[in-house]
Design a protein around this motif. Sequence first.
Motif, PDB file in Angstrom:
ATOM      1  N   GLY A  74       0.810  -1.214   0.000  1.00  0.00           N
ATOM      2  CA  GLY A  74       0.000   0.000   0.000  1.00  0.00           C
ATOM      3  C   GLY A  74       0.842   1.262   0.000  1.00  0.00           C
ATOM      4  N   LEU A  75       0.511   2.187   0.869  1.00  0.00           N
ATOM      5  CA  LEU A  75       1.199   3.482   0.927  1.00  0.00           C
ATOM      6  C   LEU A  75       2.396   3.476   1.877  1.00  0.00           C
ATOM      7  CD1 LEU A  75      -1.910   5.869   1.037  1.00  0.00           C
ATOM      8  CD2 LEU A  75      -0.444   5.361  -0.933  1.00  0.00           C
ATOM      9  N   ASP A  76       2.756   2.316   2.406  1.00  0.00           N
ATOM     10  CA  ASP A  76       3.845   2.264   3.390  1.00  0.00           C
ATOM     11  C   ASP A  76       5.169   2.752   2.810  1.00  0.00           C
ATOM     12  OD1 ASP A  76       2.035   1.319   5.164  1.00  0.00           O
ATOM     13  OD2 ASP A  76       2.734  -0.770   5.128  1.00  0.00           O
ATOM     14  N   THR A  77       5.467   2.390   1.562  1.00  0.00           N
ATOM     15  CA  THR A  77       6.735   2.794   0.949  1.00  0.00           C
ATOM     16  C   THR A  77       6.790   4.302   0.761  1.00  0.00           C
ATOM     17  OG1 THR A  77       6.926   0.669  -0.202  1.00  0.00           O
ATOM     18  CG2 THR A  77       8.233   2.507  -1.045  1.00  0.00           C
ATOM     19  N   ILE A  78       5.714   4.880   0.259  1.00  0.00           N
ATOM     20  CA  ILE A  78       5.681   6.330   0.052  1.00  0.00           C
ATOM     21  C   ILE A  78       5.725   7.057   1.392  1.00  0.00           C
ATOM     22  CG2 ILE A  78       4.324   8.237  -0.877  1.00  0.00           C
ATOM     23  CD1 ILE A  78       3.201   6.304  -2.938  1.00  0.00           C
ATOM     24  N   ARG A  79       4.997   6.532   2.385  1.00  0.00           N
ATOM     25  CA  ARG A  79       4.989   7.158   3.707  1.00  0.00           C
ATOM     26  C   ARG A  79       6.383   7.095   4.332  1.00  0.00           C
ATOM     27  NH1 ARG A  79       1.579   4.025   5.868  1.00  0.00           N
ATOM     28  NH2 ARG A  79      -0.271   5.127   5.085  1.00  0.00           N
ATOM     29  N   GLY A  80       7.040   5.946   4.180  1.00  0.00           N
ATOM     30  CA  GLY A  80       8.384   5.804   4.730  1.00  0.00           C
ATOM     31  C   GLY A  80       9.399   6.705   4.046  1.00  0.00           C
ATOM     32  N   ALA A  81       9.218   6.923   2.730  1.00  0.00           N
ATOM     33  CA  ALA A  81      10.144   7.794   2.003  1.00  0.00           C
ATOM     34  C   ALA A  81      10.079   9.223   2.514  1.00  0.00           C
ATOM     35  CB  ALA A  81       9.826   7.749   0.514  1.00  0.00           C
ATOM     36  N   PHE A  82       8.893   9.665   2.947  1.00  0.00           N
ATOM     37  CA  PHE A  82       8.742  11.035   3.454  1.00  0.00           C
ATOM     38  C   PHE A  82       9.123  11.156   4.929  1.00  0.00           C
ATOM     39  CE2 PHE A  82       6.063  11.669  -0.317  1.00  0.00           C
ATOM     40  CZ  PHE A  82       6.482  12.931  -0.701  1.00  0.00           C
ATOM     41  N   GLU A  83       8.990  10.064   5.691  1.00  0.00           N
ATOM     42  CA  GLU A  83       9.191  10.155   7.134  1.00  0.00           C
ATOM     43  C   GLU A  83      10.627  10.452   7.524  1.00  0.00           C
ATOM     44  OE1 GLU A  83       7.628   6.569   8.732  1.00  0.00           O
ATOM     45  OE2 GLU A  83       5.550   7.301   8.812  1.00  0.00           O
ATOM     46  N   ASP A  84      11.620   9.953   6.751  1.00  0.00           N
ATOM     47  CA  ASP A  84      13.011  10.184   7.154  1.00  0.00           C
ATOM     48  C   ASP A  84      13.499  11.593   6.828  1.00  0.00           C
ATOM     49  OD1 ASP A  84      13.316  10.086   4.433  1.00  0.00           O
ATOM     50  OD2 ASP A  84      14.984   8.658   4.463  1.00  0.00           O
ATOM     51  N   GLN A 284      11.497   2.283  -3.220  1.00  0.00           N
ATOM     52  CA  GLN A 284      11.653   3.677  -2.800  1.00  0.00           C
ATOM     53  C   GLN A 284      12.025   4.567  -3.973  1.00  0.00           C
ATOM     54  OE1 GLN A 284      12.589   1.031  -1.130  1.00  0.00           O
ATOM     55  NE2 GLN A 284      12.738   1.380   1.078  1.00  0.00           N
ATOM     56  N   ALA A 285      12.865   4.040  -4.868  1.00  0.00           N
ATOM     57  CA  ALA A 285      13.225   4.805  -6.060  1.00  0.00           C
ATOM     58  C   ALA A 285      12.010   5.015  -6.952  1.00  0.00           C
ATOM     59  CB  ALA A 285      14.332   4.080  -6.831  1.00  0.00           C
ATOM     60  N   ALA A 286      11.174   3.987  -7.092  1.00  0.00           N
ATOM     61  CA  ALA A 286       9.956   4.126  -7.887  1.00  0.00           C
ATOM     62  C   ALA A 286       8.997   5.120  -7.244  1.00  0.00           C
ATOM     63  CB  ALA A 286       9.281   2.759  -8.045  1.00  0.00           C
ATOM     64  N   ALA A 287       8.913   5.099  -5.924  1.00  0.00           N
ATOM     65  CA  ALA A 287       8.056   6.063  -5.227  1.00  0.00           C
ATOM     66  C   ALA A 287       8.568   7.488  -5.434  1.00  0.00           C
ATOM     67  CB  ALA A 287       8.008   5.727  -3.734  1.00  0.00           C
ATOM     68  N   THR A 288       9.887   7.642  -5.442  1.00  0.00           N
ATOM     69  CA  THR A 288      10.472   8.965  -5.666  1.00  0.00           C
ATOM     70  C   THR A 288      10.163   9.466  -7.071  1.00  0.00           C
ATOM     71  OG1 THR A 288      12.273   8.393  -4.148  1.00  0.00           O
ATOM     72  CG2 THR A 288      12.615  10.282  -5.588  1.00  0.00           C
ATOM     73  N   SER A 289      10.216   8.572  -8.067  1.00  0.00           N
ATOM     74  CA  SER A 289       9.885   8.982  -9.434  1.00  0.00           C
ATOM     75  C   SER A 289       8.424   9.384  -9.550  1.00  0.00           C
ATOM     76  CB  SER A 289      10.199   7.848 -10.415  1.00  0.00           C
ATOM     77  OG  SER A 289       9.290   6.767 -10.257  1.00  0.00           O
ATOM     78  N   LEU A 290       7.554   8.729  -8.790  1.00  0.00           N
ATOM     79  CA  LEU A 290       6.137   9.102  -8.787  1.00  0.00           C
ATOM     80  C   LEU A 290       5.950  10.486  -8.157  1.00  0.00           C
ATOM     81  CD1 LEU A 290       3.252   8.168  -9.436  1.00  0.00           C
ATOM     82  CD2 LEU A 290       3.158   7.140  -7.153  1.00  0.00           C
ATOM     83  N   VAL A 291       6.707  10.764  -7.098  1.00  0.00           N
ATOM     84  CA  VAL A 291       6.661  12.091  -6.476  1.00  0.00           C
ATOM     85  C   VAL A 291       7.135  13.151  -7.464  1.00  0.00           C
ATOM     86  CG1 VAL A 291       7.684  13.534  -4.669  1.00  0.00           C
ATOM     87  CG2 VAL A 291       6.922  11.213  -4.140  1.00  0.00           C
TER      88      VAL A 291
END
Length: 314
Positions: A74-84, A284-291
Amino acid sequence: MAVEMESRADGRNRAGGLPGVRRRRKRVSANYPWWFATPALLVMVGLFVVPNALNLVYPFTDWSAFKSKVNFVGLDTIRGAFEDGTLVTAVKTTVIYAVLVAFFQNVAGLGLAALLERDTRVNRFVRLLFFAPMLVSALAVGYIFQGLLTTSGGLNSLLSSLMGHSVAIPWLGSTTWTIVVVTLIHSWKWVGLSMLIYIAGLKSVSSDVLEAASIDGAGPWGAFWRVKFPLIGPAVTFNVATALIGALSSFDVILATTKGGPGNSTNVINVYMYLIFGEGLYSQAAATSLVLFVLVVAFAVPLIIWLRRRENVL
């Protein structure tokens, strides 16, 4: 009789063409069937459509080099990318970088266009000099400037020779000013394109309008800002939008000059994505590209709408 035959021929052409023409068209269709495009379509689907479609899926997984299976999270990867906090810093840095590039590139491009608008031999030669960097790879430009701007690089050596003592300015070592230096390098590479677009816009301004402005008492400066500049609205829209969008997705120049340093002060989204992908954090890299995609859309769409409305007002 001849008129009647011509009218019949025209009627046959409107009804679908002469029989000979129809036969030639059928032969062309038979000789060049649609499946000839299959290899190109397969390449496009395999190298563009499928990767981009998967890029909308992997941000919601835990795919990495350290796990044997890919699980949906789900959104755990995107949430984790922003939390740090690192991705948030990269987003801020990317926005600052893009705004500075759009400003420097367009101010310099417009100034050069105003100076080099006249078609003289000298102006054509100078235009070529400013356009030439566009033909060089952005990565090569970055490495060239990286060699020039290091503490022991060519610029400090030149300054040392001119000033008579050792100069060791860390041009790429300041957490405050390095991002400005890198944006100037980026702008220098692409300023030739902005210059040519602005020159084309200035040349499209009618001489009658300029003559009327001159009769009304407008000097060169007033004619430029009150007549020419409002009339080159489409050129401004194109240059500002392309400069901003290009800077938001910048990668080559920063990777070659600073690799995101010092202290992550130039760590834009694409460089951050590259670094974490190299660490095996694929989701995480894929989530960053989506951002990054969302960021580009969020900036580009309102900006283009506002600039288009500005054109209509002017």
